[in-house]
Design a protein around this motif. Structure first.
Motif, short mmCIF file in Angstrom:
data_model
loop_
_atom_site.label_atom_id
_atom_site.label_comp_id
_atom_site.label_asym_id
_atom_site.label_seq_id
_atom_site.Cartn_x
_atom_site.Cartn_y
_atom_site.Cartn_z
N TYR A 6 0.86 -1.18 0.00
CA TYR A 6 0.00 0.00 0.00
C TYR A 6 0.89 1.23 0.00
O TYR A 6 1.62 1.45 0.97
CB TYR A 6 -0.91 -0.01 1.23
CG TYR A 6 -1.87 -1.16 1.25
CD1 TYR A 6 -1.52 -2.36 1.86
CD2 TYR A 6 -3.12 -1.04 0.66
CE1 TYR A 6 -2.40 -3.42 1.86
CE2 TYR A 6 -4.01 -2.11 0.65
CZ TYR A 6 -3.65 -3.30 1.25
OH TYR A 6 -4.53 -4.35 1.25
N LYS B 221 0.20 4.26 0.41
CA LYS B 221 -0.10 5.08 1.60
C LYS B 221 -0.63 4.15 2.67
O LYS B 221 -0.21 3.02 2.74
CB LYS B 221 -1.10 6.18 1.23
CG LYS B 221 -0.51 7.19 0.25
CD LYS B 221 -1.50 8.28 0.00
CE LYS B 221 -0.90 9.37 -0.86
NZ LYS B 221 -1.87 10.42 -1.14
N GLY B 222 -1.56 4.58 3.49
CA GLY B 222 -2.13 3.69 4.48
C GLY B 222 -3.08 2.71 3.80
O GLY B 222 -3.50 2.91 2.67
N ARG B 223 -3.40 1.66 4.52
CA ARG B 223 -4.37 0.71 3.99
C ARG B 223 -5.76 1.29 4.17
O ARG B 223 -6.17 1.65 5.26
CB ARG B 223 -4.25 -0.61 4.74
CG ARG B 223 -5.20 -1.64 4.20
CD ARG B 223 -4.97 -2.99 4.83
NE ARG B 223 -5.98 -3.90 4.35
CZ ARG B 223 -5.93 -5.21 4.56
NH1 ARG B 223 -4.95 -5.72 5.25
NH2 ARG B 223 -6.87 -5.99 4.10
N LEU B 224 -6.52 1.36 3.10
CA LEU B 224 -7.85 1.96 3.17
C LEU B 224 -8.88 0.92 3.60
O LEU B 224 -8.79 -0.24 3.23
CB LEU B 224 -8.26 2.51 1.80
CG LEU B 224 -7.37 3.61 1.22
CD1 LEU B 224 -7.87 3.99 -0.18
CD2 LEU B 224 -7.39 4.84 2.10
N THR B 225 -9.86 1.35 4.36
CA THR B 225 -10.97 0.46 4.68
C THR B 225 -11.91 0.43 3.48
O THR B 225 -11.83 1.29 2.59
CB THR B 225 -11.76 0.98 5.90
OG1 THR B 225 -12.33 2.25 5.57
CG2 THR B 225 -10.84 1.14 7.10
#
Ligand SMILES: [Zn+2]
Ligand SMILES: [Zn+2]
Length: 145
Positions: A132, A134-138
């Motif tokens: 990912y 960036k951050g892992r998206l929900t």
């Protein structure tokens, strides 16, 4: 021409500057580095002690005999606890700066890893893993993009 680089701890109390470019970094998988970072391994950027200057705040030090039999001194911010520097009397001219403390993480160039026999199986950096940027998206955040 020599560059300089800077860094500091999480809370900003300890700030440092280093005259000259950083040397290669190493991954250390030893149990002490695991404990002190609270993570799988430590990444240390080798630098010259005489080129490193603490420009604000001061560090607290903790010394322990490492698995190698050498005394290792670990320095950290007394206010927020961020690990910053590792020193060994066996190599007094060098300091290992915690890679994550650099202001510009792009300067970190790992050249080796050490104590790999102590490495935990969950520390291996496997390029087959989903990454990912960036951050892992929900799921709901993905929908709204
Ligand atoms: Zn701090
Ligand atoms: Zn280590």
């Amino acid at each position: 021409m020599k560059g300089t680089f800077s860094g500091g701890c999480l809370c900003g109390y300890v700030r440092y500057e280093h005259a000259g470019d950083p040397e290669g970094a190493n991954y250390c998988h030893c149990p002490d580095c695991r404990r002190t970072t609270g993570s799988a391994f430590s990444i240390g950027v080798r630098a010259r002690v005489d080129a490193l200057r603490i420009i604000s705040g001061h560090v607290k030090a903790y010394t322990k005999i490492a698995g190698s039999g050498n005394e290792i001194t670990r320095e950290f911010c007394p206010k927020c606890g961020s690990p910053l520097f590792t020193k060994s009397p066996a190599h007094p001219e060098f300091v290992y700066i915690k890679a994550g403390s650099l202001d510009d993480p792009a300067l970190v160039k790992p050249i080796c890893q050490i104590w790999t026999k102590m490495a935990v199986p969950w520390a291996r950096i496997d390029d087959r893993l989903t990454t990912y940027p960036k951050g892992r998206l929900t799921a709901s955040e993905k929908k709204s993009q």
